[in-house]
Structure formats: C-alpha cells, structure tokens
Design a protein around this motif. Structure first.
Motif, PDB file in Angstrom:
ATOM      1  N   GLU A 121      11.231  10.149   9.129  1.00  0.00           N
ATOM      2  CA  GLU A 121      11.479   9.000   8.399  1.00  0.00           C
ATOM      3  C   GLU A 121      10.366   9.103   7.421  1.00  0.00           C
ATOM      4  O   GLU A 121       9.373   8.592   7.842  1.00  0.00           O
ATOM      5  CB  GLU A 121      11.771   7.731   8.979  1.00  0.00           C
ATOM      6  CG  GLU A 121      12.125   6.602   8.019  1.00  0.00           C
ATOM      7  CD  GLU A 121      12.364   5.261   8.920  1.00  0.00           C
ATOM      8  OE1 GLU A 121      12.474   4.356   8.250  1.00  0.00           O
ATOM      9  OE2 GLU A 121      12.806   5.435  10.186  1.00  0.00           O
ATOM     10  N   ILE A 122      10.655   9.190   6.009  1.00  0.00           N
ATOM     11  CA  ILE A 122       9.482   8.987   5.094  1.00  0.00           C
ATOM     12  C   ILE A 122      10.046   7.974   3.982  1.00  0.00           C
ATOM     13  O   ILE A 122      10.945   8.195   3.361  1.00  0.00           O
ATOM     14  CB  ILE A 122       9.007  10.398   4.209  1.00  0.00           C
ATOM     15  CG1 ILE A 122       8.817  11.263   5.218  1.00  0.00           C
ATOM     16  CG2 ILE A 122       7.875  10.209   3.582  1.00  0.00           C
ATOM     17  CD1 ILE A 122       8.579  12.666   4.923  1.00  0.00           C
ATOM     18  N   HIS A 123       9.450   6.894   3.845  1.00  0.00           N
ATOM     19  CA  HIS A 123       9.830   5.661   3.051  1.00  0.00           C
ATOM     20  C   HIS A 123       9.797   6.375   1.484  1.00  0.00           C
ATOM     21  O   HIS A 123       8.566   7.048   1.404  1.00  0.00           O
ATOM     22  CB  HIS A 123       9.100   4.414   3.241  1.00  0.00           C
ATOM     23  CG  HIS A 123       9.550   3.257   2.496  1.00  0.00           C
ATOM     24  ND1 HIS A 123       9.155   3.294   1.251  1.00  0.00           N
ATOM     25  CD2 HIS A 123      10.131   2.306   2.937  1.00  0.00           C
ATOM     26  CE1 HIS A 123       9.992   2.159   0.616  1.00  0.00           C
ATOM     27  NE2 HIS A 123      10.503   1.463   1.789  1.00  0.00           N
ATOM     28  N   PRO A 124      10.555   6.194   0.511  1.00  0.00           N
ATOM     29  CA  PRO A 124      10.321   6.810  -0.531  1.00  0.00           C
ATOM     30  C   PRO A 124       9.282   6.175  -1.237  1.00  0.00           C
ATOM     31  O   PRO A 124       8.682   6.834  -2.417  1.00  0.00           O
ATOM     32  CB  PRO A 124      11.663   6.181  -1.481  1.00  0.00           C
ATOM     33  CG  PRO A 124      12.187   5.234  -0.734  1.00  0.00           C
ATOM     34  CD  PRO A 124      11.907   5.387   0.733  1.00  0.00           C
ATOM     35  N   GLY A 125       8.796   4.969  -0.941  1.00  0.00           N
ATOM     36  CA  GLY A 125       7.375   4.597  -1.609  1.00  0.00           C
ATOM     37  C   GLY A 125       6.154   5.386  -1.066  1.00  0.00           C
ATOM     38  O   GLY A 125       5.115   5.174  -1.816  1.00  0.00           O
ATOM     39  N   ALA A 126       6.177   6.014  -0.216  1.00  0.00           N
ATOM     40  CA  ALA A 126       5.061   6.764   0.418  1.00  0.00           C
ATOM     41  C   ALA A 126       4.612   7.930  -0.458  1.00  0.00           C
ATOM     42  O   ALA A 126       5.652   8.731  -1.172  1.00  0.00           O
ATOM     43  CB  ALA A 126       5.094   7.311   1.689  1.00  0.00           C
ATOM     44  N   LYS A 127       3.432   8.082  -0.680  1.00  0.00           N
ATOM     45  CA  LYS A 127       2.619   9.256  -1.587  1.00  0.00           C
ATOM     46  C   LYS A 127       2.273  10.432  -0.692  1.00  0.00           C
ATOM     47  O   LYS A 127       1.500  10.139   0.381  1.00  0.00           O
ATOM     48  CB  LYS A 127       1.584   8.718  -2.417  1.00  0.00           C
ATOM     49  CG  LYS A 127       1.868   7.526  -3.284  1.00  0.00           C
ATOM     50  CD  LYS A 127       0.798   7.195  -3.952  1.00  0.00           C
ATOM     51  CE  LYS A 127       0.889   5.737  -4.777  1.00  0.00           C
ATOM     52  NZ  LYS A 127      -0.181   5.533  -5.614  1.00  0.00           N
ATOM     53  N   LEU A 128       2.934  11.483  -0.884  1.00  0.00           N
ATOM     54  CA  LEU A 128       2.442  12.915  -0.239  1.00  0.00           C
ATOM     55  C   LEU A 128       1.872  13.939  -1.077  1.00  0.00           C
ATOM     56  O   LEU A 128       2.283  14.137  -2.178  1.00  0.00           O
ATOM     57  CB  LEU A 128       3.832  13.490   0.384  1.00  0.00           C
ATOM     58  CG  LEU A 128       4.661  12.480   1.423  1.00  0.00           C
ATOM     59  CD1 LEU A 128       5.590  13.519   1.950  1.00  0.00           C
ATOM     60  CD2 LEU A 128       3.852  11.997   2.338  1.00  0.00           C
ATOM     61  N   GLY A 129       0.655  14.387  -0.510  1.00  0.00           N
ATOM     62  CA  GLY A 129       0.064  15.407  -1.472  1.00  0.00           C
ATOM     63  C   GLY A 129       0.695  16.905  -1.339  1.00  0.00           C
ATOM     64  O   GLY A 129       1.867  16.953  -0.759  1.00  0.00           O
ATOM     65  N   SER A 130      -0.085  17.706  -1.923  1.00  0.00           N
ATOM     66  CA  SER A 130       0.605  19.254  -1.813  1.00  0.00           C
ATOM     67  C   SER A 130       0.301  19.994  -0.247  1.00  0.00           C
ATOM     68  O   SER A 130      -0.954  19.368   0.178  1.00  0.00           O
ATOM     69  CB  SER A 130      -0.095  19.996  -3.035  1.00  0.00           C
ATOM     70  OG  SER A 130      -1.586  20.016  -2.985  1.00  0.00           O
TER      71      SER A 130
END
Length: 235
Positions: free
Chosen positions: A67-76
């Motif tokens: 589960e990853i909230h769409p507001g979370a920021k993921l790097g490369s």
C-alpha cells in the motif's frame, strides 16, 4: 519512461541475488509493479483527481499486497523486496536508492491534516523486515534500520538502528548489525534480535530439509514407475 524502467530493473538485479533475469524481475517482482502503479496513482493525485488516485492505489494494494498512498513521494531506484504488508503513508518521502523489505510501515503519529505526519528517508536507506518508522522526522542518508525495530525519532546519516524503541548502535555492535538475513543483528545482547536470528536460521534449515525430502520422494516415485513398467513388460 523506458530508461527509468531499465534503471529500476538494473537496481533490483544488483541488490537481489535471487533475481536471475530481466524478464523474471518484470513479471515476478510485486515491488516493481507497486511502484509503477503508484506512478499512475500519483499522476491522478497531482492533477486533482483524488478519488482516481486513491482507487488506483487501492487496486495496487489488492494486486501486490503493498500500500503506497498516492501522495507519497518515491525517488529513483527504490527497491521494495518481497513487499507484502508494506505501508507508505501520504506525506512520506523515500529517497533515491532506498531498499524496503516486507512488512515495513512508514507511518504517522498525528491526526492533523496538512502536517508532515510520515517520515522522510534519505538516499540509500535500508529498512528491513517488519520495521516501523513512525513520525514526520528524517532518516539520514545511508542509515540502516534493523528488523522489527520501531523508530520514533530522527536518525543521523549512516547510523544503524535496532530494537524497540529503536536505538543507534555503534562500534562493534554496528559492525555486527551489518547485515545478516534481513538485517537481524548478530552477537549482541538484544534477546529479541537473537531469537529472531535463530528463527531465521531454523527456517532456512527446514527449507533445505524439505527440498531434500522432495527430491528423495521424486526419486522414489521414478523408481516405482520404472518397476511398474518392468512388471507390465513381464506380463
């Protein structure tokens, strides 16, 4: 997009010794699938289509167990290994090159909207199985969070954290914590970590014994089939 995908696949092949081919990674790694579902969910989210973002995130959780909230920021080059049970909250930020194992929670400790409720992981952070990082603080670059740790305060760059509540280990203890299966510390005084390490080793022994038993059973079945064929030939 394809260049980013190649980079993400390459980082998995580099970090996971179980990964044998690009095709295997593309088709069999739910962590990779979850990240690309998140990209679509976040695209909706940033354009004001909040429901579509949440629904896409929900579908991603149903398909991958992550589960990853769409507001979370993921790097490369973020690698979610195994991934089942991983939860990444709305205001979480994950830096480039981070590795996250199954059962990890990047959660919040406050219910106030509009505040930074979830943690920020610097580049190259490793968060091992079932660890919980709770709060709107920063985990510094290159830090390592051991299995089952519960971290509730800021972690400096390069530190190794173990235990409940999480504590920074230094010197020989830090070297011991770097890095058994899923970062379970070895040769330390923490009885919980020692017990977990023993359970992991016992599980590995059971898996080896099961594989040997399966191979032996297959061999017996082949011998029995050969005997039946010989008996039919004699008749």
């Amino acid at each position: 997009m394809f260049a980013r995908l190649r980079s993400d696949v390459a980082c998995i092949l580099e970090r996971d010794p179980a990964a044998r081919s690009t095709w295997e990674v593309l088709t069999c790694y739910p962590g990779l699938h979850a990240i690309y579902v998140h990209k679509l969910a976040r695209w909706f989210w940033l354009r004001g289509l909040k429901w579509f973002g949440r629904f896409t995130s929900h579908l991603g959780r149903w398909l991958t167990g992550i589960e990853i909230h769409p507001g979370a920021k993921l790097g490369s080059c973020v690698f979610i290994d195994h991934g089942m049970g991983v939860v990444i909250g709305e205001t979480a930020e994950v830096g480039d090159g981070c590795t996250i194992y199954q059962g990890v929670t990047l959660g919040g400790t406050t219910l106030f909207r509009g505040t930074k409720r979830h943690p920020t992981l610097g580049d190259g952070v490793v968060v091992c199985a079932v660890a919980k990082i709770l709060g709107g603080f920063t985990v510094g670059e290159g830090a390592r969070i051991g299995s089952n740790s519960v971290v509730v305060k800021e972690v400096p760059p390069g530190a190794t954290v173990v235990g409940i509540p999480g504590r920074i280990v230094e010197g020989k203890d830090a070297e011991a914590a770097r890095f058994a299966a899923y970062a379970v510390v070895q040769e330390q005084s923490d009885p919980y970590a020692k017990a977990i390490q023993q359970l992991v080793e016992h599980s590995q022994e059971l898996e080896r014994a099961l594989r040997q038993l399966q191979a032996r059973m297959a061999e017996v079945e082949r011998d029995a089939e050969a005997s039946r064929r010989d008996l039919r030939a004699v008749k």
